[in-house]
Design a protein around this motif. Structure first.
Motif, PDB file in Angstrom:
ATOM      1  N   LEU A 134       0.859  -1.182   0.000  1.00  0.00           N
ATOM      2  CA  LEU A 134       0.000   0.000   0.000  1.00  0.00           C
ATOM      3  C   LEU A 134       0.896   1.233   0.000  1.00  0.00           C
ATOM      4  N   SER A 135       0.916   1.952  -1.116  1.00  0.00           N
ATOM      5  CA  SER A 135       1.843   3.067  -1.316  1.00  0.00           C
ATOM      6  C   SER A 135       1.050   4.351  -1.505  1.00  0.00           C
ATOM      7  N   GLN A 136       1.248   5.301  -0.591  1.00  0.00           N
ATOM      8  CA  GLN A 136       0.489   6.549  -0.604  1.00  0.00           C
ATOM      9  C   GLN A 136       1.386   7.707  -1.027  1.00  0.00           C
ATOM     10  N   PRO A 237      -0.207  -8.012  -4.576  1.00  0.00           N
ATOM     11  CA  PRO A 237      -1.113  -6.916  -4.940  1.00  0.00           C
ATOM     12  C   PRO A 237      -0.539  -5.556  -4.539  1.00  0.00           C
ATOM     13  N   LEU A 238      -0.729  -4.570  -5.402  1.00  0.00           N
ATOM     14  CA  LEU A 238      -0.253  -3.203  -5.169  1.00  0.00           C
ATOM     15  C   LEU A 238      -1.422  -2.232  -5.270  1.00  0.00           C
ATOM     16  N   LEU A 239      -1.563  -1.352  -4.255  1.00  0.00           N
ATOM     17  CA  LEU A 239      -2.478  -0.218  -4.320  1.00  0.00           C
ATOM     18  C   LEU A 239      -1.654   1.051  -4.184  1.00  0.00           C
ATOM     19  N   MET A 240      -1.705   1.917  -5.198  1.00  0.00           N
ATOM     20  CA  MET A 240      -0.994   3.185  -5.142  1.00  0.00           C
ATOM     21  C   MET A 240      -2.009   4.320  -5.100  1.00  0.00           C
ATOM     22  N   TYR A 258       3.584   3.757 -11.821  1.00  0.00           N
ATOM     23  CA  TYR A 258       2.479   2.804 -11.709  1.00  0.00           C
ATOM     24  C   TYR A 258       2.255   2.058 -13.017  1.00  0.00           C
ATOM     25  N   SER A 259       2.433   2.746 -14.137  1.00  0.00           N
ATOM     26  CA  SER A 259       2.216   2.106 -15.441  1.00  0.00           C
ATOM     27  C   SER A 259       3.188   0.958 -15.674  1.00  0.00           C
ATOM     28  N   ARG A 260       4.331   0.982 -14.981  1.00  0.00           N
ATOM     29  CA  ARG A 260       5.325  -0.081 -15.151  1.00  0.00           C
ATOM     30  C   ARG A 260       5.078  -1.263 -14.220  1.00  0.00           C
ATOM     31  N   PHE A 290      -8.031   2.205   1.224  1.00  0.00           N
ATOM     32  CA  PHE A 290      -7.035   1.250   1.716  1.00  0.00           C
ATOM     33  C   PHE A 290      -7.738   0.056   2.361  1.00  0.00           C
ATOM     34  N   CYS A 291      -8.761   0.352   3.172  1.00  0.00           N
ATOM     35  CA  CYS A 291      -9.468  -0.727   3.870  1.00  0.00           C
ATOM     36  C   CYS A 291     -10.173  -1.658   2.885  1.00  0.00           C
ATOM     37  N   SER A 292     -10.862  -1.074   1.899  1.00  0.00           N
ATOM     38  CA  SER A 292     -11.603  -1.916   0.961  1.00  0.00           C
ATOM     39  C   SER A 292     -10.662  -2.781   0.145  1.00  0.00           C
ATOM     40  N   TYR A 293      -9.499  -2.226  -0.228  1.00  0.00           N
ATOM     41  CA  TYR A 293      -8.533  -3.007  -1.006  1.00  0.00           C
ATOM     42  C   TYR A 293      -7.973  -4.146  -0.162  1.00  0.00           C
ATOM     43  N   THR A 294      -7.571  -3.816   1.065  1.00  0.00           N
ATOM     44  CA  THR A 294      -7.032  -4.840   1.956  1.00  0.00           C
ATOM     45  C   THR A 294      -8.111  -5.864   2.303  1.00  0.00           C
TER      46      THR A 294
END
Length: 541
Positions: A134-136, A237-240, A258-260, A290-294
């Motif tokens: 999780l990257s903010q 999994p990655l969330l940015m 992110y595109s890479r 973040f919560c919904s993704y996790t």
């Protein structure tokens, strides 16, 4: 949310300090999110708010700590930021989290923001213990970021400062320092933007944050390129999360990085600038994403469903585990135990067959009476009879006594677990060595349960509650007739040295069964699709 102070050692011997957050009511081991702050920031600067939100809305723990050389953590020189060491500290924090009794060591995620938002990209790419990244508002490319932040006419002066700092350190002098922010963006600072000054100057008044970092930190920022390996994060999994108007860690740089990245990945673009991710109206939008993704990630393995289930459901799941575990043990030793008593292979086959035929009559009876008597009472009677059956098996060696106990206590249900699945069953008669046979057995054990969940889901979806008990009872009757006949036939074939033929027949029948199930699924799917299309056409007219 419950919070306790924690500390752990890094690989080079420093003590890092922080907090451990857990849900108010937690049952057993839970996943853990490892969190650290960005450039010069302390854990008190909103990380506790994020951690409390996460642990309030998810069955998850959070480990929050101060970066080395900052806040409550050890490290010299103070306020020096070495990105590779901070990334290494993340891996040490993961190791520490895995050692905690509240944490499921196989379910660790990493969260970072701004400078540490870049760190988690590098950590997630190389540390396979990480199960979610999780990257903010991350710094993804130090060189490009430096050249966006620092005016070209300021850069020669900074390069000279870097050189003088090296010489001073070599001579034993204290490291040079530079302000993190300055009220006047034309003055020298490491983060020369108005929103940076507003954020940090506000926290300076209400925390122990200090407005300086070492000169070396700025030089190393320019060399830091955490997104160079972003494509290696997959399959984690990655969330940015990216701010739409971020001038500190520019929006376009984050989106290019992110595109890479490879799938699975998601990007969440929030309105506002860099620091709008931390508070205000954006906080709820940001933290909930973040919560919904996790939640989706952990829910895919059933964790969230089990955690949120009532205590009765958890007890049933636990009972189911104990029951299947016990059946598995009996399946391994029952036939060998009967053979050790001097019972022939034919009698053993008849034993399993008669046991399952006895089950047939029990199921027929329960199908008619279960709803009338009450399911709870039926379960109590079943538990008592199975316990009594186990005691008889432990105390007696008489064939007929054991057979009676197996029928009454449904002890022979293990016969259902001895023979199964399809193509792998066809292979059982082929191996000439025990090692190859074990591989085939393990493959069969892996494949056997796969169809059960969709089959049960299909039955539950197609049948009304009033018909479900009777229908499932009928299915059990058919299964038991087949299992009883198969067990008896297997004993006869084994006694004639034709054990392989039993596996071949079972495999062919299972392939036919699987093919029939697949055809049924596809036919129902086509029917539902046609009905939905017809409804859409009717609505459009």
């Amino acid at each position: 949310m419950p919070r306790k102070d924690i500390s752990f050692k890094t690989s080079d011997g420093l003590t890092l300090r922080g907090w451990f957050f857990s849900p108010t009511s937690s049952d057993g081991k839970l996943p853990c999110l490892v969190m650290a702050h960005g450039w010069s920031a302390l854990k008190e600067m909103d990380l506790d708010t994020f951690a409390e939100y996460f642990t309030s809305n998810l069955p998850i723990n959070c480990l929050v700590y101060d970066n080395r050389n900052f806040g409550d953590s050890e490290g010299e020189p103070r306020h020096e930021i070495i990105p590779t060491l901070q990334q290494s500290d993340y891996t040490d924090a993961i190791t520490y989290a895995q050692s905690l009794e509240e944490v499921d060591a196989e379910k660790i995620g990493v969260w970072g923001s701004s400078y540490s938002g870049g760190h988690v990209l590098a950590v997630g790419a190389v540390d396979r213990r990480v199960k979610a990244v999780l990257s903010q508002v991350p710094l993804v490319n130090g060189w490009d970021n430096f050249n966006r932040l620092i005016r070209p006419d300021f850069q020669p002066g900074l390069n000279h400062m870097f050189q003088q700092d090296r010489l001073a350190r070599m001579s034993g002098k204290e490291p040079g320092k530079i302000p993190v922010v300055h009220e006047n963006p034309l003055e020298m600072s490491s983060l020369p933007s108005p929103d940076s000054y507003q954020f940090f100057s506000t926290w300076e008044k209400k925390s122990n944050w200090k407005n300086d970092v070492t000169v070396k930190s700025v030089e190393l920022l320019r060399a830091n390129d955490p997104s160079h390996c972003i494509h290696r994060i997959s399959p984690t999994p990655l969330l940015m999360t990216v701010a739409q108007n971020d001038v500190l860690t520019p929006t376009d740089l984050a989106l290019e990085a992110y595109s890479r990245a490879r799938e699975p990945k998601q990007v969440h673009i929030i309105p506002g600038g860099h620091f709008d991710a931390y508070s205000g109206s954006n906080f709820e939008r940001n933290a909930s994403r973040f919560c919904s993704y996790t939640h989706r990630f952990f829910d895919s393995i059933g964790l969230v469903t089990v955690y949120n289930a009532p205590i009765d459901a958890k007890l049933i799941l636990g009972q189911r585990y104990v029951r299947v575990f016990a059946y598995g043990l009996v399946a391994l030793i029952l036939a060998a135990y009967l053979a050790a008593l001097g019972i022939s292979e034919t009698q053993i086959g008849i034993f399993f067959g008669l046991t399952l035929i006895g089950d047939l009559f029990v199921v027929m009876l329960l199908t008619q009476l279960a709803d009338t008597i009450g399911l709870k009472k039926i379960l109590i009677v079943g538990a008592v009879s199975m316990t009594a059956s186990g005691l008889v098996f432990a105390l007696s060696g008489n064939y007929w006594v054991l057979l009676t106990a197996a029928i009454v206590g449904r002890y022979g249900n293990t016969g259902c677990h001895i023979l199964s699945d399809g193509i792998t069953l066809l292979l059982f008669g082929l191996p000439s060595t025990i090692n190859v046979l074990l591989i085939v057995i393990l493959l069969e054990a892996f494949l056997e349960p796969i169809y059960i969940a969709p089959r049960n889901a299909l039955i539950g979806a197609l049948l009304t509650p009033s018909k479900r008990t009777a229908s499932l009872g009928f299915i059990s009757i058919v299964k038991m007739i087949s299992n009883g006949s198969g067990s008896a036939l297997t004993g006869i074939l084994a006694n004639r040295s034709l054990f392989w033929l039993a596996f071949a027949l079972a495999g062919l029948l299972k392939i036919g069964y699987a093919t029939g199930m697949l055809w049924t699924f596809l036919a129902i799917d086509r029917k539902i699709t046609a009905e939905q299309k017809l409804k859409v056409d009717e609505d459009g007219q």
